[in-house]
Write a protein that holds these residues in place. Structure first.
Motif, PDB file in Angstrom:
ATOM      1  N   GLN A  40       1.147  -0.972   0.101  1.00  0.00           N
ATOM      2  CA  GLN A  40      -0.052  -0.118  -0.324  1.00  0.00           C
ATOM      3  C   GLN A  40       1.083   1.079   0.043  1.00  0.00           C
ATOM      4  N   ARG A  41       2.405   1.334   1.040  1.00  0.00           N
ATOM      5  CA  ARG A  41       2.982   2.103   0.619  1.00  0.00           C
ATOM      6  C   ARG A  41       4.020   2.098  -0.487  1.00  0.00           C
ATOM      7  N   LEU A  42       3.964   1.513  -1.344  1.00  0.00           N
ATOM      8  CA  LEU A  42       3.712   1.509  -2.426  1.00  0.00           C
ATOM      9  C   LEU A  42       5.612   1.456  -2.569  1.00  0.00           C
ATOM     10  N   GLU A  43       6.453   0.554  -1.240  1.00  0.00           N
ATOM     11  CA  GLU A  43       7.332  -0.229  -1.001  1.00  0.00           C
ATOM     12  C   GLU A  43       7.754  -1.446  -1.670  1.00  0.00           C
ATOM     13  N   LYS A  44       6.923  -1.353  -2.024  1.00  0.00           N
ATOM     14  CA  LYS A  44       6.543  -3.453  -2.730  1.00  0.00           C
ATOM     15  C   LYS A  44       5.774  -3.074  -3.895  1.00  0.00           C
ATOM     16  N   ASP A  45       5.968  -3.951  -5.031  1.00  0.00           N
ATOM     17  CA  ASP A  45       5.243  -3.934  -6.073  1.00  0.00           C
ATOM     18  C   ASP A  45       3.869  -5.408  -6.114  1.00  0.00           C
ATOM     19  N   MET A  46       4.383  -5.873  -5.629  1.00  0.00           N
ATOM     20  CA  MET A  46       3.109  -7.239  -5.454  1.00  0.00           C
ATOM     21  C   MET A  46       3.285  -8.050  -4.197  1.00  0.00           C
ATOM     22  N   ILE A  47       2.408  -8.930  -3.771  1.00  0.00           N
ATOM     23  CA  ILE A  47       2.138 -10.097  -2.663  1.00  0.00           C
ATOM     24  C   ILE A  47       1.607 -11.265  -3.304  1.00  0.00           C
ATOM     25  N   SER A  94      -5.945 -14.526  -3.513  1.00  0.00           N
ATOM     26  CA  SER A  94      -4.822 -14.003  -5.270  1.00  0.00           C
ATOM     27  C   SER A  94      -3.940 -12.875  -4.373  1.00  0.00           C
ATOM     28  N   TRP A  95      -3.531 -12.091  -5.451  1.00  0.00           N
ATOM     29  CA  TRP A  95      -1.968 -12.286  -5.388  1.00  0.00           C
ATOM     30  C   TRP A  95      -3.052 -10.183  -5.649  1.00  0.00           C
ATOM     31  N   PHE A  96      -2.305  -9.465  -4.633  1.00  0.00           N
ATOM     32  CA  PHE A  96      -2.379  -7.708  -4.448  1.00  0.00           C
ATOM     33  C   PHE A  96      -0.941  -7.375  -4.614  1.00  0.00           C
ATOM     34  N   LEU A  97      -1.977  -6.080  -5.293  1.00  0.00           N
ATOM     35  CA  LEU A  97      -0.734  -5.267  -6.063  1.00  0.00           C
ATOM     36  C   LEU A  97      -1.281  -3.416  -5.299  1.00  0.00           C
ATOM     37  N   ASP A 144      -5.242  -3.041  -5.340  1.00  0.00           N
ATOM     38  CA  ASP A 144      -5.903  -3.918  -6.140  1.00  0.00           C
ATOM     39  C   ASP A 144      -5.283  -5.468  -5.943  1.00  0.00           C
ATOM     40  N   TYR A 145      -6.155  -6.282  -6.735  1.00  0.00           N
ATOM     41  CA  TYR A 145      -5.941  -7.764  -6.536  1.00  0.00           C
ATOM     42  C   TYR A 145      -6.318  -8.537  -7.487  1.00  0.00           C
ATOM     43  N   THR A 146      -5.795  -9.576  -7.898  1.00  0.00           N
ATOM     44  CA  THR A 146      -5.927 -10.843  -9.164  1.00  0.00           C
ATOM     45  C   THR A 146      -6.988 -11.278  -8.339  1.00  0.00           C
ATOM     46  N   TYR A 147      -8.269 -12.102  -9.930  1.00  0.00           N
ATOM     47  CA  TYR A 147      -9.033 -12.528 -10.014  1.00  0.00           C
ATOM     48  C   TYR A 147      -8.366 -13.632  -9.116  1.00  0.00           C
ATOM     49  N   LEU A 169      -5.582 -13.401   2.243  1.00  0.00           N
ATOM     50  CA  LEU A 169      -7.041 -13.481   1.503  1.00  0.00           C
ATOM     51  C   LEU A 169      -8.473 -12.514   1.236  1.00  0.00           C
ATOM     52  N   LEU A 170      -8.855 -12.618   0.374  1.00  0.00           N
ATOM     53  CA  LEU A 170      -9.958 -11.058   0.031  1.00  0.00           C
ATOM     54  C   LEU A 170     -10.961 -11.142   1.549  1.00  0.00           C
ATOM     55  N   THR A 171      -9.959  -9.648   2.220  1.00  0.00           N
ATOM     56  CA  THR A 171     -10.965  -9.021   2.919  1.00  0.00           C
ATOM     57  C   THR A 171     -11.515  -7.697   2.262  1.00  0.00           C
ATOM     58  N   HIS A 172     -12.648  -7.406   3.222  1.00  0.00           N
ATOM     59  CA  HIS A 172     -13.324  -5.964   3.239  1.00  0.00           C
ATOM     60  C   HIS A 172     -12.138  -4.620   3.065  1.00  0.00           C
ATOM     61  N   ASN A 173     -11.051  -5.096   3.972  1.00  0.00           N
ATOM     62  CA  ASN A 173     -10.258  -3.612   4.084  1.00  0.00           C
ATOM     63  C   ASN A 173      -9.017  -3.959   2.588  1.00  0.00           C
TER      64      ASN A 173
END
Length: 607
Positions: free
Chosen positions: A263-270, A508-511, A285-288, A275-279
């Motif tokens: 979120q702080r743009l220190e890294k590009d991807m997880i 999912s993967w997160f960006l 951003d997240y992949t399908y 897990l997909l959560t409300h927050n």
């Protein structure tokens, strides 16, 4: 009005008319103008001239866009194209628009009416780079003639000076060169140009990401990302751990761990199991989702039942009662009828013989006189044969394999039991759900849930596993990681996985939020999933981290303890035979001694 400005207005009106009636015909349009361009262009007249066949068009000023919260599903819709028309520098407007997290049109058209404006700086604005597809139409002079030049933004490519190609030329604007929407918006990230994506990762998430013996990270998701990287020409780096030492959760109104770094743009991807959560849906951003799984429970196998009770285990209490009752009724009725009808002298002996047939499976029928009684005994012997055969075979089985109490196999059973529930505190929403749900069974689990802190990032479940082995807690673990965990801590022989699980969840993967290439990576990852490549990678890596005999209990070698069933049966048989013989001796009538026959006188001639 200057003739050049008039030419520019005419050219812009013509281009806008061509866009809305040509390539963008049939799509929703959101047209935003600044004050200067609104005075130069008659947008309403252009839209009306395009005809009634186009879909609804929303025309708004920059101020109204800032004051209106358009829903994300509208601005990010594939069917929507946003058109920003400006003459003055829009940097101030774009900076304010950046605070609007809902603003992220997938297709964006920038129409610049001022040939002197630095449009490269406009394209460099983060809020502009959010869009997956960008078209810039810029007014320019060629001698005394005004024309429109088309550009896109390719930040992963380099220009002749080695700088990112923020403003990449597409050519001169003409309806013939751009007849369709696809020609207006070429892919911006078809080639990443060797970009390096920095991953926030924990390399102890088997089988998705885990350490090799040489200290490098591999896994299912690492291999999947490598396939995607080869397709789009980018690289990635893996550095184990996070600065705050946390996995990833929402704490104190902010994301921490891997989620916070992205979120702080220190890294590009997880690419870890997140897990997909409300927050996370709201802030990243997240992949399908590539995996759908549930939370399971790892529980200690209770100690086996006492060995001396093995002789009772083959039958249930109800069956034992029915067998005893039937034996008493058959033997008593048969003996009583023979005593009343035929006056036999030993009805008790006959009753014991009939009842004893269930143990010896054979008896003498010489005391049975009536034909109907012999038919009844035939049916009784068939029942006895079935009962004794079933008992004998089951007894050998329970003597060979230890008998355990009933295992906890449902969430309801676990909620009623005294055993507590434990879970690693890595930011999952499961604890909150269990403690706030209206389901009484799940709420009971939440009431006795203990959260285990992460004390050792390289041995996440070490302390909690000790609680499971002690039999005080049942551990909640997501997905098939529970199988790896049992083998890692060498507890496959003393623990089991409960049949029922809870809470379907998505991985999912997160960006970072509004990453323009998220849909592209998501589509490719989904294709890998649909083609079965992810499943193949999963099985391959599970085969690496799991041994073949994961579920084997015992060493597979027969010893004396396993063979005791036959010897116990022999002892039971001899004991039953001895008891029967003793009863026969005690209750059978003793024969009277024979009277001595009178001696005959000797004939005198015989001497």
């Amino acid at each position: 009005m200057d003739s050049k400005d008039s030419d520019g207005e005419s050219l812009a009106n013509s281009a806008l008319t061509t866009l809305v009636s040509g390539p963008l015909r049939g799509y929703d349009l959101l047209v935003v103008t600044d004050d200067h361009s609104h005075r130069q262009l008659d947008v309403d007249r252009v839209v009306a001239a395009a005809g009634a066949s186009i879909t609804p068009v929303v025309v708004a000023s920059q101020i109204s866009i800032l004051d209106t919260a358009h829903p994300a599903h509208y601005t990010k819709s594939t069917h929507l194209t946003a058109i920003l028309i400006f003459y003055d520098d829009p940097t101030g407007f774009l900076l304010r628009l950046e605070d609007n997290y809902h603003w992220n049109p997938k297709h964006l058209v920038l129409l610049c009416l001022n040939p002197q404006l630095n449009t490269t700086a406009v394209l460099s604005q983060p809020v502009v780079q959010r869009s997956q597809f960008i078209l810039l139409l810029r007014s320019a002079f060629r001698g005394d003639q005004r024309s429109l030049l088309a550009y896109t933004s390719l930040p992963t490519q380099l220009n002749s000076l080695g700088h990112p190609l923020i403003q990449g030329p597409l050519g001169r604007w003409s309806p013939q060169e751009f007849p369709s929407r696809e020609s207006l918006f070429p892919p911006r990230y078809r080639d990443f140009g060797g970009w390096v994506l920095h991953l926030s990762v924990w390399c102890n998430d088997e089988p998705l990401v885990y350490f090799l013996e040489d200290g490098s990270c591999t896994g299912q998701n690492v291999d999947a990302l490598r396939i995607i990287a080869d397709k789009y020409n980018f690289q990635f780096s893996l550095v184990h751990g996070t600065k705050d030492g946390k996995w990833g959760s929402y704490e104190d109104e902010k994301l921490v761990g891997m989620l916070g770094e992205v979120q702080r743009l220190e890294k590009d991807m997880i690419i870890n199991s997140m897990l997909l959560t409300h927050n996370t849906l709201r802030l990243l951003d997240y992949t399908y989702p590539h995996t759908i799984d549930t939370y399971g429970f790892m529980i200690r196998i209770p100690p086996p039942m006492p060995r001396w009770r093995n002789i009772l285990y083959p039958f249930s209490r109800l069956l034992w009662g029915l067998v005893f009752l039937t034996m008493v009724l058959v033997s008593t009725i048969l003996a009583s009828l023979h005593y009343q009808l035929y006056g036999i002298r030993d009805p008790l002996g006959l009753a014991l013989k009939v009842a004893g047939g269930i143990a010896v499976q054979a008896m003498s029928v010489r005391g049975v006189r009536a034909w109907w009684a012999k038919v009844l005994l035939c049916f009784w012997w068939v029942v006895v044969l079935i009962l004794t055969a079933g008992y004998t075979s089951n007894l050998v089985a329970v003597l060979t394999v230890p008998v355990y109490p009933n295992l906890l196999e449902t969430v309801y059973d676990l909620a009623k039991d005294d055993i507590r529930v434990a879970m690693l505190d890595y930011g999952s929403t499961v604890p909150t759900y269990l403690r706030t749900t209206f389901n009484p069974t799940l709420a009971a689990l939440g009431a006795k849930l203990d959260m285990g802190p992460i004390t050792d990032p390289f041995n996440l479940y070490g302390e909690i596993t000790k609680q499971v082995v002690a039999g005080t807690h049942a551990l909640i673990v997501f997905g098939d990681y529970i199988d790896y965990l049992r083998q890692l801590h060498n507890v496959t022989q003393i623990t089991y996985v409960m049949k029922e699980s809870i809470i379907w969840s998505y991985l999912s993967w997160f960006l970072p939020l509004h990453t323009p290439y998220t849909p592209q990576l998501s589509d490719t990852l989904t294709r890998l999933n649909e083609m079965g490549i992810l499943e193949k990678l999963y099985r391959m890596h599970m085969g690496v981290i799991l041994s073949p005999n994961l579920q084997v209990r015992g060493d597979g070698v027969l010893n004396l303890e396993h063979l005791q069933g036959a010897f116990i049966m022999l002892v039971l048989g001899l004991s039953a035979a001895s008891l029967t013989f003793l009863l026969e001796v005690l209750i059978s009538p003793r024969p009277r001694p024979a009277s001595p026959s009178p001696s005959r006188p000797s004939h005198p001639q015989e001497y």
